[in-house]
Write an enzyme that holds these catalytic residues in place. Structure first.
Site: not given
Length: 739
Positions: A418, A471
């Site tokens: 993330d 990401e």
């Protein structure tokens, strides 16, 4: 029995040392407590504040050796023996009697290699060494605790077992590494505990264990002693296939979900539902994912986190599955069930930042330990969180060990990392004057870059069949390039640019799409610069962005047609696929993490038709090599029509490796049917319609061709032959040379 060194301090009287112990300020309790050689005999001391009496027992037969004598401070008991012996303590509390071995009679539990590897940032198995480890020492069962707190003056393990009294179990310090440890006999799995830390400014709020393997159910914040995970895995076939797989060339379709809000069961009050636990999810989710045809699921972070509204993206226990859905053993069972059903499991994992809850990592030992000290480096203003100082060896190694823990202990198939963009740039989301340049004066976070490269190298060595997915929302070069070539080394990167552009385009009224034509073509200019995954994730259906279906323009029919068209565009576009739960059947409402999906919508034909289309797209995606084999190569894609902005029509060929049949893909992004639309094709003969997103099967208008169409010897789009198509409104056609 281990004999401790005699003497507490230098130039400080023994009385002063005992008073320091009484105030819970002594940093070396093993120098005072336990067995010590003194003179010609052995002195044993124990500190049991609140106990009126302590007896010393012979560990071999349980016989009383003698009463221990009250010492210089209340709660200190001493006995003099002529020679060493194995012993136990019988402690008389005001309301109970306790028998136990003496924690201060056990030698240091951590070896020099563990200490060295931890300090170097290369300890790969922190989850098996640090934290609370159920173990046996000298034939005695108990729990070994180890925690890093180099700037603490004293650290104690506290819990119900010692009435949360930090004077009862102060720990031994390995000064070279700043690691504290103790073996507490007769403790076992299920015990709740925390660390009481005395910092330079006084006693800190009780801290949860950074390497806890289990935690209490929020809103409780204690760590829990967990049994070593002994699980009877039955996923050998899956792991064997995974080890032989070539994921870059294979279909990868991911169903992203939040475990707590996918589906609920009835609550006791019959008003609010209760999230499914891991066993129930296995029973209900797995058949559903199989029906839809997804190859993997991706779970929003399931590492323990205090605030449910963070959806798991603010975790504090990087080694512990959340207690919200069951035990660590239950989670392993869920992964095993997915694997036996042919479904991979990817976890969202957060190495960028952590919440500042007082029981967590923030200023853990009274100093900026896990985070940067300066707020320009250590505070993330967007999320009100702390930023990991990945340039510190111990923090770097802590996070590498966390990644390996999930991949190895729980057989996880991949980690989606993330917020990579926030890690790469020191000025991420900061104004001028609010960030500190790196040592070269640049904006790149060199420590985080080194960490990400090291992470991918370590995973590639230790768990080579596992995926690591970034990401990353910027144009950072070489995210998926091997580290040996200067890249970051990820397997895939989320294509955030494609997501923003394509959603922006389909959200436009078709009347105006001709003016936004480039938003669909631009992504194919860089589609092969990385190994991309096309994400329609949870972030796109919250915070006022509207649900995916509700983003679509037009009336009800057009909204469904647009979404069917968009899914068909996505599945036929180069790149692996990711879709968030609820989008597959067209949820009208934004996602609500406190509720469940609106399953009642599947009683309506349009919603069932949309779900059926996703099933068929996944089936086609898996079956046809042209849709997945050459995702990362320009050889797998050929434009036929990219410039018909007037009609908002796009057409391309998807190609596989040698011997694979090409697929013709044509999109009509307007509600206007287009008869006799000519498209050049690479092969003479008949072409078969594999998919028409406007078909009656999907609750469309049933316009457009079915079956087979013959080519004409008429040049178009650089091909010697072509076919005439009746393009249905707001729809995709996918065709293949007929066998």
């Amino acid at each position: 029995m281990k004999m401790n060194e005699s003497g507490a301090t230098t130039n400080v009287s023994r009385q002063t040392a005992f008073q320091s112990l009484e105030r819970a300020e002594h940093g070396d309790p093993f120098a005072l407590l336990g067995p010590h050689s003194e003179g010609t005999g052995t002195v044993i001391r124990t500190y049991q504040p609140g106990a009126p009496r302590v007896e010393l027992l012979d560990a071999r037969n349980g016989e009383i050796i003698g009463d221990m004598i009250p010492g210089e401070i209340s709660g200190l008991f001493t006995i003099q023996l002529s020679e060493p012996c194995e012993y136990r303590l019988r402690i008389h509390w005001p309301d109970a009697v306790q028998e136990t071995e003496d924690p201060y009679a056990f030698a240091a539990q951590l070896g020099e290699l563990d200490i060295y590897l931890f300090s170097e940032g290369n300890h790969r198995e922190l989850g098996k060494v640090f934290g609370a480890q159920v173990s046996t020492c000298g034939g005695i069962k108990g729990v070994r605790f180890a925690v890093w707190a180099p700037n603490a003056r004293r650290v104690s393990v506290v819990g119900p077992f010692n009435s949360w009294d930090g004077r009862r179990h102060p720990m031994r310090l390995h000064r070279s590494a700043g690691v504290w440890e103790i073996f507490i006999p007769r403790l076992g799995p299920g015990e709740v505990y925390k660390y009481e830390i005395l910092g330079e400014q006084g006693v800190l709020p009780l801290r949860a264990d950074p390497v806890a393997l289990a935690a209490q159910l929020p809103p409780q914040t204690g760590s829990v002693v967990a049994s070593p995970l002994v699980f009877d895995w039955h996923d050998d076939d899956w792991m064997r296939r995974r080890n032989q797989a070539h994921p870059h060339q294979e279909p990868l379709a991911v169903y992203e979900l939040h475990a707590g809000s996918w589906r609920h069961r009835a609550g006791e009050d019959h008003d609010e539902g209760v999230p499914l636990n891991w066993q129930q999810l296995a029973a209900e989710l797995i058949p559903y994912v199989q029906e839809l045809g997804f190859s993997h699921i991706e779970l929003l972070p399931i590492m323990e986190h205090p605030f449910g509204g963070s959806w798991g993206y603010q975790p504090l226990s990087q080694f512990a599955p959340t207690a919200r859905y069951g035990s660590p053993h239950d989670f392993a069972g869920f992964v095993d069930a997915c694997h036996r059903a042919g479904i991979g499991v990817i976890l969202d994992w957060v190495p960028a930042h952590f919440p500042n809850d007082e029981h967590g990592l923030a200023r853990f030992d009274g100093t900026a330990l896990y985070e940067y000290e300066h707020p320009f480096e250590g505070y993330h203003q967007d999320w009100n969180t702390c930023i990991y100082n990945l340039g510190r060896n111990e923090v770097h190694g802590f996070m590498i060990a966390s990644a390996l823990h999930w991949l190895q202990t729980y057989h996880i198939d991949g980690l989606r990392v993330d917020a990579v963009a926030s890690m790469l740039y020191r000025d991420y989301s900061r104004k001028a004057g609010e960030w500190i340049p790196n040592r070269h004066g640049g904006r790149e976070n060199l420590e985080a870059i080194d960490f990400l490269r090291h992470l991918n190298d370590v995973v590639g060595t230790e768990v080579p069949s596992a995926l690591v997915i970034a990401e990353e929302s910027t144009a950072w070069p070489g995210v998926c390039r091997p580290t040996r070539e200067g890249g970051l080394g990820f397997d895939f990167k989320w294509n955030m640019g494609w997501m923003h552009d394509s959603l922006g385009y389909v959200s436009q009224d078709p009347m105006y799409r001709s003016h936004h034509h480039h938003e669909l073509t631009f992504g194919l200019l860089y589609a092969f610069s990385e190994r991309f995954m096309l994400p329609i994730s949870h972030d796109e259906v919250v915070h006022g962005k509207k649900s995916l279906l509700d983003k679509m323009p037009g009336d009800r029919w057009q909204k469904f047609a647009n979404l069917r068209l968009y899914f068909s565009f996505m599945w036929s576009h180069p790149g692996k696929k990711l879709l968030f739960m609820g989008c597959e059947f067209g949820q009208w409402r934004e996602w609500n993490h406190d509720g469940q999906l609106d399953w009642y919508l599947l009683q309506y034909g349009e919603h069932r038709g949309l779900k059926t289309l996703v099933q068929d797209l996944n089936g086609l995606y898996r079956k046809e090599p042209a849709l997945h084999q050459l995702d990362e190569s320009e050889a797998g894609f050929e434009w036929l029509i990219g410039d018909d902005w007037t009609n908002s029509v796009f057409a391309w060929l998807r190609k596989g490796e040698e011997g694979a049949e090409p697929l013709l893909v044509v999109h009509n992004f307007t509600p206007t049917p287009r008869a006799n639309y000519r498209v050049g094709v690479p092969a003479v003969g008949e072409w078969e319609v594999l998919l028409n997103s406007d078909a009656e099967r999907y609750q469309g208008s049933a316009a457009g061709p079915l079956g087979r169409l013959a080519t004409e010897q008429r040049e178009a789009h650089g091909k010697a032959q072509s076919i005439l198509l009746d393009l249905p409104p707001l729809a995709t056609l996918i065709l293949k040379p007929a066998a």
